[in-house]
Design a protein around this motif. Structure first.
Motif, PDB file in Angstrom:
ATOM      1  N   ARG A 138       1.047  -1.112  -0.017  1.00 33.06           N
ATOM      2  CA  ARG A 138      -0.004  -0.394  -0.057  1.00 33.06           C
ATOM      3  C   ARG A 138       0.986   1.453   0.035  1.00 33.06           C
ATOM      4  NH1 ARG A 138      -2.982  -2.564   4.814  1.00 33.06           N
ATOM      5  NH2 ARG A 138      -2.117  -0.594   5.673  1.00 33.06           N
ATOM      6  N   GLY A 139       2.291   1.152  -0.132  1.00 35.78           N
ATOM      7  CA  GLY A 139       3.671   2.173   0.008  1.00 35.78           C
ATOM      8  C   GLY A 139       3.212   2.889   1.216  1.00 35.78           C
ATOM      9  N   LYS A 140       3.280   2.233   2.426  1.00 41.66           N
ATOM     10  CA  LYS A 140       2.332   3.096   4.016  1.00 41.66           C
ATOM     11  C   LYS A 140       3.532   3.026   4.453  1.00 41.66           C
ATOM     12  CE  LYS A 140      -1.212   4.661   2.998  1.00 41.66           C
ATOM     13  NZ  LYS A 140      -1.991   6.000   2.701  1.00 41.66           N
ATOM     14  N   LEU A 141       5.193   2.018   3.851  1.00 45.56           N
ATOM     15  CA  LEU A 141       5.503   1.547   4.841  1.00 45.56           C
ATOM     16  C   LEU A 141       6.985   2.643   5.722  1.00 45.56           C
ATOM     17  CD1 LEU A 141       6.679  -1.358   5.242  1.00 45.56           C
ATOM     18  CD2 LEU A 141       8.167  -0.683   3.726  1.00 45.56           C
ATOM     19  N   PRO A 142       7.216   2.441   6.287  1.00 47.33           N
ATOM     20  CA  PRO A 142       7.406   3.081   7.626  1.00 47.33           C
ATOM     21  C   PRO A 142       9.258   3.441   7.099  1.00 47.33           C
ATOM     22  CG  PRO A 142       6.837   1.803   8.816  1.00 47.33           C
ATOM     23  CD  PRO A 142       6.324   1.833   8.133  1.00 47.33           C
ATOM     24  N   SER A 143      10.107   4.742   6.536  1.00 49.39           N
ATOM     25  CA  SER A 143      11.423   5.154   6.294  1.00 49.39           C
ATOM     26  C   SER A 143      11.688   4.280   7.315  1.00 49.39           C
ATOM     27  CB  SER A 143      11.804   6.016   5.565  1.00 49.39           C
ATOM     28  OG  SER A 143      12.907   6.440   5.760  1.00 49.39           O
TER      29      SER A 143
END
Length: 457
Positions: A373-378
């Motif tokens: 979902r492109g929600k991965l924390p950096s």
């Protein structure tokens, strides 16, 4: 024929021949004396001229040296103002060589060393920072900031006795500085001297009334003193276990056995075996909350400040894997010793989760869904301690830490991880250590890891 009077011809009673010889002797003596005097005058003139020449040379050299000293000193001051402190040190050392006792140069060079030390302290390079602060003190010992910085570095190195000595110097030089009492109390606390720690913090409160941080530290120390007096104690080979009365004897014995196994197994995996005994305390829930003030989802913690593993009773009761809990917290002990604390939190927590060996399939799957979902924390945003998080937020960051560290270990192997940790302990930045190990920047590593996730690896 008129006869001349004898008195007109010479000395009474002498004859003309005798008088003539005497005259010639006096004349020769005078000429001789005049000749010697001339040579001496000439020689004296040459000596005087030589001395004048030497004086002129010395004066000229001194003048040139003074000009060079002033030039190097000014260059050093200018470089310091630009934040180029190591270059400033090189220039100021040249000035000091020309004027070893000059107080201004000594102070300028001391402050340059102090500025370098401050940067190193922010990077948690405690040993290098301590060396720079000591160099500053050797040049100019009247600056309390240098003694206070040295105390902080020594606290980071867990050299409590030396930290106490340095911070006492700082206090004596500037007794109105409230921060020095906080640090001095920390040094006493690290040394295990609760009474002195509380005394230092109370003195700080008199200077800074209402300081909540100092009030919290005093309450924590009072709680620790209660633990020292009331909790049971079970010594081990590498651990000293203390636990509240509601923990049964057989549980205490099992905890100690598991910790001794962790010492061998985690030590083997990370290639480090701490020499100092590790303090482990099992608290009542109330004491844990009062002393640590951590959220309810925390079942255990390694307190770098006190060098203790701290676990509430509920952590023991609610743990589905007691062995995993103890291995996790002990891993933090080993990582702290190897790196000096110079490690991003995501890697620290990731290694601890790997060593606890609890199945983490659910965590990995949740990370995979976040990535999709492109929600991965950096990872760049996960380098600082995980504080102030809710339970669900903590679950996410711990899962991401585990998944990223698992990929790092599986892709490069434990030997490279050991080398990376050692490089961090040597003072190398994480970005440099990671690139030495993987040939990747953090951004490149993260991109590769996330891509591998997308492929289902």
């Amino acid at each position: 024929m008129v006869e001349r009077e004898p008195s007109k011809l010479g000395v009474a009673g002498s004859n003309p021949v005798s008088r003539s010889r005497s005259f010639h002797r006096r004349t020769a003596t005078l000429r001789c004396a005049q000749g010697i005097s001339g040579r001496e005058v000439a020689r004296l003139c040459r000596v005087v001229l030589s001395l004048l020449f030497i004086i002129i040379i010395i004066y000229t050299a001194t003048l040139l040296a003074a000009q060079d000293f002033a030039t190097h000193n000014q260059r050093g001051v200018d470089l310091s103002a630009q934040g180029r402190h190591r270059e400033a040190i090189a220039e100021l050392e040249k000035a000091l060589a020309l004027a070893p006792a000059h107080p201004v140069v000594r102070r300028n060079l001391a402050h340059a060393h102090g500025n370098v030390a401050s940067s190193l302290l922010q990077e948690r390079a405690f040993r290098d920072a301590a060396a720079e602060y000591q160099a500053a003190i050797d040049l100019y010992s009247e600056e309390p900031r240098f003694h206070m910085g040295l105390g902080v570095a020594l606290l980071g190195l867990r050299e409590a006795d030396r930290a106490v000595e340095s911070l006492r110097w700082a206090r004596n030089l500037n007794p109105k500085e409230g921060q020095v009492y906080r640090l001095l109390g920390e040094a006493y606390f690290q040394r295990g001297d609760m009474r002195e720690a509380v005394g230092a913090w109370q003195e700080g409160l008199r200077i800074r009334p209402g300081d909540r941080d100092l009030e919290r530290l005093i309450a924590q120390a009072e709680g620790e003193r209660k633990v020292d007096e009331e909790y049971r104690r079970r010594p081990g080979h590498h651990f000293n276990l203390r636990y509240v009365g509601e923990v049964r004897e057989e549980i205490g014995r099992e905890i100690l056995q598991l910790l001794e196994r962790a010492y061998e197994e985690v030590g083997y995996n990370l290639n480090h075996f701490p020499r100092q005994e590790v303090e482990v305390v099992i608290y009542s829930d109330a004491d844990f909350q009062r002393i640590m003030g951590l959220p309810g989802w925390v079942h255990g913690a390694f307190d770098e400040r006190g060098g203790r593993i701290r676990i509430p009773v509920r952590g023991i009761k609610e743990a589905t894997d007691l062995r995993g809990l103890l291995y996790h917290e002990y891993t933090h002990v080993v990582v702290r010793e190897v790196t000096g604390g110079r490690i991003p939190t995501w890697l620290n927590e990731g290694l601890a989760q790997i060593e606890q060996r609890t199945p983490m399939d659910g965590a990995v799957e949740s990370v995979r869904q976040l990535a999709a979902r492109g929600k991965l924390p950096s990872l760049q945003n996960l380098k600082d301690p995980f504080v102030g998080l809710t339970g669900p937020e903590a679950s996410v960051v711990y899962a991401v830490s585990y998944a990223a560290t698992k990929y790092l270990v599986e892709r490069w192997g434990l030997w490279d991880i050991q080398r990376l940790l050692r490089r961090l302990g040597e003072g190398v930045s994480f970005d440099v250590a990671l690139k030495e190990t993987t040939r990747l920047t953090l951004a490149d590593f993260e991109r590769e890891w996330v891509t591998s996730f997308g492929r289902g690896e």
